[in-house]
Design an enzyme around this catalytic site. Structure first.
Site, PDB file in Angstrom:
ATOM      1  N   SER A  67       0.837  -1.201   0.000  1.00 52.41           N
ATOM      2  CA  SER A  67       0.000   0.000   0.000  1.00 52.41           C
ATOM      3  C   SER A  67       0.864   1.240   0.000  1.00 52.41           C
ATOM      4  O   SER A  67       1.973   1.241   0.565  1.00 52.41           O
ATOM      5  CB  SER A  67      -0.860  -0.019   1.269  1.00 52.41           C
ATOM      6  OG  SER A  67      -1.432   1.237   1.506  1.00 52.41           O
TER       7      SER A  67
ATOM      8  N   LYS B 127       2.178  -3.858   6.444  1.00 58.37           N
ATOM      9  CA  LYS B 127       2.562  -3.785   5.022  1.00 58.37           C
ATOM     10  C   LYS B 127       4.072  -3.598   4.900  1.00 58.37           C
ATOM     11  O   LYS B 127       4.726  -4.245   4.070  1.00 58.37           O
ATOM     12  CB  LYS B 127       1.800  -2.658   4.317  1.00 58.37           C
ATOM     13  CG  LYS B 127       0.300  -2.903   4.232  1.00 58.37           C
ATOM     14  CD  LYS B 127      -0.032  -4.184   3.462  1.00 58.37           C
ATOM     15  CE  LYS B 127      -1.491  -4.553   3.472  1.00 58.37           C
ATOM     16  NZ  LYS B 127      -1.782  -5.876   2.911  1.00 58.37           N
TER      17      LYS B 127
ATOM     18  N   TYR C 195      -1.696  -1.261  10.857  1.00 62.28           N
ATOM     19  CA  TYR C 195      -1.973  -1.735   9.496  1.00 62.28           C
ATOM     20  C   TYR C 195      -0.788  -1.423   8.582  1.00 62.28           C
ATOM     21  O   TYR C 195      -0.289  -2.289   7.851  1.00 62.28           O
ATOM     22  CB  TYR C 195      -3.254  -1.073   8.966  1.00 62.28           C
ATOM     23  CG  TYR C 195      -3.390  -1.165   7.465  1.00 62.28           C
ATOM     24  CD1 TYR C 195      -3.714  -2.370   6.850  1.00 62.28           C
ATOM     25  CD2 TYR C 195      -3.147  -0.050   6.658  1.00 62.28           C
ATOM     26  CE1 TYR C 195      -3.807  -2.452   5.470  1.00 62.28           C
ATOM     27  CE2 TYR C 195      -3.240  -0.125   5.284  1.00 62.28           C
ATOM     28  CZ  TYR C 195      -3.568  -1.335   4.690  1.00 62.28           C
ATOM     29  OH  TYR C 195      -3.643  -1.408   3.327  1.00 62.28           O
TER      30      TYR C 195
HETATM   31  N1  UFG Z   1     -12.579  11.405   3.313  1.00 62.44           N
HETATM   32  C1  UFG Z   1     -13.605  12.258   3.654  1.00 62.44           C
HETATM   33  N2  UFG Z   1     -14.760  11.705   4.152  1.00 62.44           N
HETATM   34  C2  UFG Z   1     -14.914  10.367   4.310  1.00 62.44           C
HETATM   35  C3  UFG Z   1     -13.858   9.502   3.949  1.00 62.44           C
HETATM   36  C4  UFG Z   1     -12.687  10.057   3.461  1.00 62.44           C
HETATM   37  O1  UFG Z   1     -13.492  13.479   3.531  1.00 62.44           O
HETATM   38  O2  UFG Z   1     -15.996   9.929   4.768  1.00 62.44           O
HETATM   39  C5  UFG Z   1     -11.350  11.988   2.737  1.00 62.44           C
HETATM   40  C6  UFG Z   1     -10.103  11.712   3.559  1.00 62.44           C
HETATM   41  O3  UFG Z   1      -9.945  12.668   4.564  1.00 62.44           O
HETATM   42  C7  UFG Z   1      -9.030  11.745   2.479  1.00 62.44           C
HETATM   43  C8  UFG Z   1      -9.744  11.200   1.239  1.00 62.44           C
HETATM   44  O4  UFG Z   1     -11.134  11.377   1.496  1.00 62.44           O
HETATM   45  O5  UFG Z   1      -8.635  13.074   2.215  1.00 62.44           O
HETATM   46  C9  UFG Z   1      -9.475   9.738   0.972  1.00 62.44           C
HETATM   47  O6  UFG Z   1      -9.775   8.979   2.135  1.00 62.44           O
HETATM   48  P1  UFG Z   1      -9.880   7.378   2.105  1.00 62.44           P
HETATM   49  O7  UFG Z   1     -10.236   6.938   3.491  1.00 62.44           O
HETATM   50  O8  UFG Z   1     -10.761   6.948   0.987  1.00 62.44           O
HETATM   51  O9  UFG Z   1      -8.413   6.920   1.698  1.00 62.44           O
HETATM   52  P2  UFG Z   1      -7.016   7.151   2.462  1.00 62.44           P
HETATM   53  O10 UFG Z   1      -6.100   7.742   1.445  1.00 62.44           O
HETATM   54  O11 UFG Z   1      -7.167   7.836   3.739  1.00 62.44           O
HETATM   55  O12 UFG Z   1      -6.643   5.654   2.824  1.00 62.44           O
HETATM   56  C10 UFG Z   1      -6.310   4.742   1.813  1.00 62.44           C
HETATM   57  C11 UFG Z   1      -6.576   3.316   2.265  1.00 62.44           C
HETATM   58  C12 UFG Z   1      -5.678   2.941   3.402  1.00 62.44           C
HETATM   59  C13 UFG Z   1      -4.268   3.268   3.093  1.00 62.44           C
HETATM   60  C14 UFG Z   1      -4.137   4.705   2.647  1.00 62.44           C
HETATM   61  C15 UFG Z   1      -2.738   5.073   2.232  1.00 62.44           C
HETATM   62  O13 UFG Z   1      -7.916   3.169   2.666  1.00 62.44           O
HETATM   63  O14 UFG Z   1      -5.773   1.555   3.601  1.00 62.44           O
HETATM   64  O15 UFG Z   1      -4.980   4.919   1.523  1.00 62.44           O
HETATM   65  O16 UFG Z   1      -2.351   4.247   1.189  1.00 62.44           O
HETATM   66  F1  UFG Z   1      -3.529   3.096   4.215  1.00 62.44           F
END
Ligand code: UFG
Length: 339
Positions: free
Chosen positions: A126, A154, A150
């Protein structure tokens, strides 16, 4: 003879799409899953989409006897290992479960493959291994760190595979660092079906658009990004699945091991995703701006050039297409696989 691939976590979101891509590329697949975070209904859908009865074994990959029995029944040439827990927040609350499952599963599967002489291995890593990015885009040689259990699993998983390759050059491993997988198969028959409240942006947006949830919470609009919301490298799950096929082909065709980013190289903000989804679905996506989510980074996107050079692979689908396919899946299956 078609090469046979052991696919762990096979009924999960990314693996189910990879199953179809592997079959389309001429591989035979033996799927394994314990349905701890997926539905048996996926198997029925895969059968319809591929026109073949899936070869499937229900087992937990930490169960050494079960994995050994599967490899005794099926001669495999390689493994694509997806089976793992993946929720960042949950990993902080339940570190023992995450280390036991993610590392225990990896060790158990590798030990069994070693005994059976199958030493080509593709690992689901990841972009989380880059921690807080120092500069963008993220190249594979950027500094690595983890901010939660998590992410540690990885990082450690990658290290275990590097050590295995150093100990025995017959092991050929590919660590694939996924950015943000979204979208669904174009048929709308398989897609992402999170249990409970989605942690990730795209499934949450899709559930708002379909009317399952009233509004999206946007976590922060004061980041140093063009519109203040978080920026990520969203990649269509079918592109990601094809990246696995390209990685596996490379393991069969050339000696050696490698680690590559699988991303598009484009950053999109939360509000970009909201606007693209509203357009694709023709539905409003109401949202409310809240404070930042702890642990989030401002921006994260890939330098995808190594995957292009090494694997001849690059992502083809844009954000509009990701939203269209995600919406087709969500609107055809408003309650996911139980619809
Ligand atoms: N976000 C919102 N509202 C939500 C969910 C997310 O505003 O309800 C925002 C987050 O703050 C972020 C973006 O949308 O700015 C993306 O969030 P995600 O949770 O979809 O994805 P992340 O990049 O935070 O996390 C993903 C994977 C993890 C991994 C991470 C880094 O879900 O497993 O990428 O690779 F660790």
């Amino acid at each position: 003879m078609k090469p046979t691939v052991l696919l762990t976590g096979a009924t999960g979101y990314i693996a189910s799409h990879t199953w179809l891509a592997l079959q389309a590329a001429g591989f035979s697949v033996v799927g394994v899953d314990d349905f701890s975070n997926s539905s048996p209904e996926v198997l029925k859908r895969l059968q319809v989409l591929s026109g073949q009865a899936p070869v499937f074994e229900q087992a937990n990959v930490c169960d050494a006897a079960a994995v050994e029995a599967i490899l005794a029944r099926h001669k495999v040439d390689a493994c694509v290992h997806f089976a793992a827990f993946k929720a960042v927040g949950e990993s902080t609350a339940q570190p023992l479960a995450y280390y036991a499952n993610n590392l225990g599963g990896l060790l158990t599967v590798c030990a069994a493959l070693q005994r059976h002489g199958a030493r080509r291995f593709v690992f689901s890593s990841s972009a989380t291994v880059y921690g807080q990015p120092e500069r963008l885009p993220l190249h594979e040689d950027a500094a690595l760190s983890a901010t939660n259990p998590y992410g540690q699993t990885k990082l450690m998983g990658e290290q275990i595979l590097r050590d295995l390759g150093h100990a025995d050059a017959a092991w050929q491993t590919a660590c694939l660092r996924y950015f943000n997988p979204v979208g669904a198969h174009e048929s709308g028959r398989i897609g992402e079906d999170p249990r409970g409240t989605p942690n990730n942006l795209m499934p949450y947006v899709a559930q708002v658009a379909v009317g399952r949830r009233p509004e999206l919470s946007v976590y922060g609009n004061d980041y140093p990004t063009p519109d203040g919301t978080g920026v990520r490298d969203y990649i269509h799950v079918v592109d990601l699945a094809e990246g696995h096929v390209a990685a596996l082909r490379r393991l069969f065709d050339s000696p050696g091991s490698f680690t590559v980013n699988l991303g598009t190289g484009n950053g999109c903000s939360v509000l970009d995703v909201v606007a693209a989804f509203a357009k694709a679905s023709g539905r409003p996506v109401p949202y409310r701006i809240l404070g930042r989510r702890p642990g989030d980074v401002a921006a994260c996107w890939a330098d995808p050039s190594l995957a292009r050079a090494l694997l001849g692979w690059s992502a083809r689908h844009d954000l509009a297409r990701m939203c269209e396919d995600s919406w087709r899946w969500q609107s055809m299956n408003p309650q996911g696989f139980t619809s």
